[in-house]
Design a protein around this motif. Sequence first.
Motif, PDB file in Angstrom:
ATOM      1  N   TYR A  93       0.924  -1.121  -0.039  1.00  0.00           N
ATOM      2  CA  TYR A  93       0.145  -0.068  -0.012  1.00  0.00           C
ATOM      3  C   TYR A  93       0.761   1.179  -0.169  1.00  0.00           C
ATOM      4  CZ  TYR A  93      -2.759   3.897   1.608  1.00  0.00           C
ATOM      5  OH  TYR A  93      -3.463   4.929   1.580  1.00  0.00           O
ATOM      6  N   GLU A 151       3.991   1.860  -1.246  1.00  0.00           N
ATOM      7  CA  GLU A 151       4.612   1.649  -2.566  1.00  0.00           C
ATOM      8  C   GLU A 151       3.477   2.381  -3.460  1.00  0.00           C
ATOM      9  OE1 GLU A 151       7.557   1.453  -4.010  1.00  0.00           O
ATOM     10  OE2 GLU A 151       8.021   1.622  -1.798  1.00  0.00           O
ATOM     11  N   LYS A 152       2.392   2.009  -3.353  1.00  0.00           N
ATOM     12  CA  LYS A 152       1.183   2.503  -4.427  1.00  0.00           C
ATOM     13  C   LYS A 152       0.973   3.968  -3.829  1.00  0.00           C
ATOM     14  CE  LYS A 152      -0.861  -0.710  -6.785  1.00  0.00           C
ATOM     15  NZ  LYS A 152      -0.839  -0.383  -8.062  1.00  0.00           N
ATOM     16  N   LYS A 156       3.146   6.513  -5.591  1.00  0.00           N
ATOM     17  CA  LYS A 156       2.688   6.593  -7.039  1.00  0.00           C
ATOM     18  C   LYS A 156       1.412   7.705  -7.194  1.00  0.00           C
ATOM     19  CE  LYS A 156       5.528   3.071  -8.227  1.00  0.00           C
ATOM     20  NZ  LYS A 156       5.348   1.538  -7.958  1.00  0.00           N
ATOM     21  N   PRO A 198      -4.658   6.193  -3.530  1.00  0.00           N
ATOM     22  CA  PRO A 198      -4.421   4.958  -3.571  1.00  0.00           C
ATOM     23  C   PRO A 198      -5.834   4.002  -2.944  1.00  0.00           C
ATOM     24  CG  PRO A 198      -2.859   5.287  -2.034  1.00  0.00           C
ATOM     25  CD  PRO A 198      -3.671   6.606  -2.528  1.00  0.00           C
TER      26      PRO A 198
END
Length: 394
Positions: free
Chosen positions: A78, A80-81, A84, A88
């Motif tokens: 989560y 890492e998402k 970006k 998320p």
Amino acid sequence: MDSKLVEPKYRDQITRQLGDDLSRRSLIGTIVYLLIWAALMLPSMSELTNRGHNTALLICTAAVLTVSVLRLALVLFYREKAKKLNTPSLWPLQLGVFTSGAVWGLICYYLISTPAFADCTMSLFVATAGLCAGGITSLAPSKESVSIYLFTLVTPLAAGLLVADVPRATSIAWLFSIYVCGLYAISGLHRREYFSALNTKMKLVEQTERLSQLNTIDPLTGLKNRRFFETQLSYEFKRAVREESSIAIILLDLDYFKAINDQFGHLIGDECLKEMARTISCQLNRSLDIVARYGGEEFAVILPNTAQQDAYLLADKLRQKIEHMSIKVHAKTVQFTASFGLSTIIPTINDSEIELLSQADIALYAAKNNGRNRVEIFDPDSSASFDLVCQGAV
Ligand SMILES: Nc1nc2c(ncn2[C@@H]2O[C@H](COP(=O)(O)OP(=O)(O)OP(=O)(O)O)[C@@H](O)[C@H]2O)c(=O)[nH]1
């Protein structure tokens, strides 16, 4: 997320904040989950092993460890998402909640319904009650997570109570029902308080941003003010040093503005300033260029990455535009001119933006002295500005 509790315009920021908070809480929850299992099993480990239940214990411990590692991986996934994406989805965190709740619930069912583990039943109830309380408190902002957690944790426990021969089962079932309902209701209050605090925080952030924006704007002309100009000049100057590029400053000042004020009044004087601000802004096409009202009737322009000749051409174009501008006052027409001082440099670490600014000021002073309605470029050799090919001198 409970959309009724969130102001629609803050939805994205609040979803993100919720995800950050839940992922942090999930990390702590995973550690506590492991510790509770260890506290539950370690004291009775040797006794249970002697009774030949070590395989069952090993399987349960492996399941607890696996689900903890999985939950940890889902939290990291989560995060890492979140690096970006702006908002998320919360599904990795909710899947972590589901699996850890379900595994604990199934282990509870197995231990309660297996007579060999009857000794552990009481401590298992205490541990599960603790997990319920801790989980609901930390997951309270997400109604879905609370519901998933409670359902997966408590349903197998209730089933275990029904099928197994547990002393005082009815009493325990009632206690758990009251306990879970109470916790669920309190989690609703907690959730309302959490979102109300977040809405207030977002409002404050928004107002602070608006205030700091207003702080950089000149109210009369709508241009940036002197404070903003000086901050940006310092920033652009440092960038020019780093990139070894040219930077130019234009200072421009309305000519005989006092006479306009005296003749037509301050309101018309203000209109001249506004019109002039509009004209300067319209002529600057690059988003990098910065124009500000530097003082009463003085304006300043920063031209990053601009050579002297280009800056001069722009300044003279501005001079001509202003010269041909007019403002209608009743039957009369107000016309005015402006004088320009220009300085440029490809700065090194030893130069300063204050020096560049004072050079533009010297050039402006020279433009006033040399007859006004003209552009002067600072001459570093003579330390006084000199007249360049400027055609429109009064
Ligand atoms: N209407 C109006 N006038 C302003 C404002 N700020 C400064 N002024 C006036 O601008 C005038 C500036 O006068 P001076 O400094 O003598 O300059 P000048 O008359 O333009 O003469 P030169 O600059 O030498 O060409 C003063 O009368 C100020 O009151 C403003 O915001 N609105």
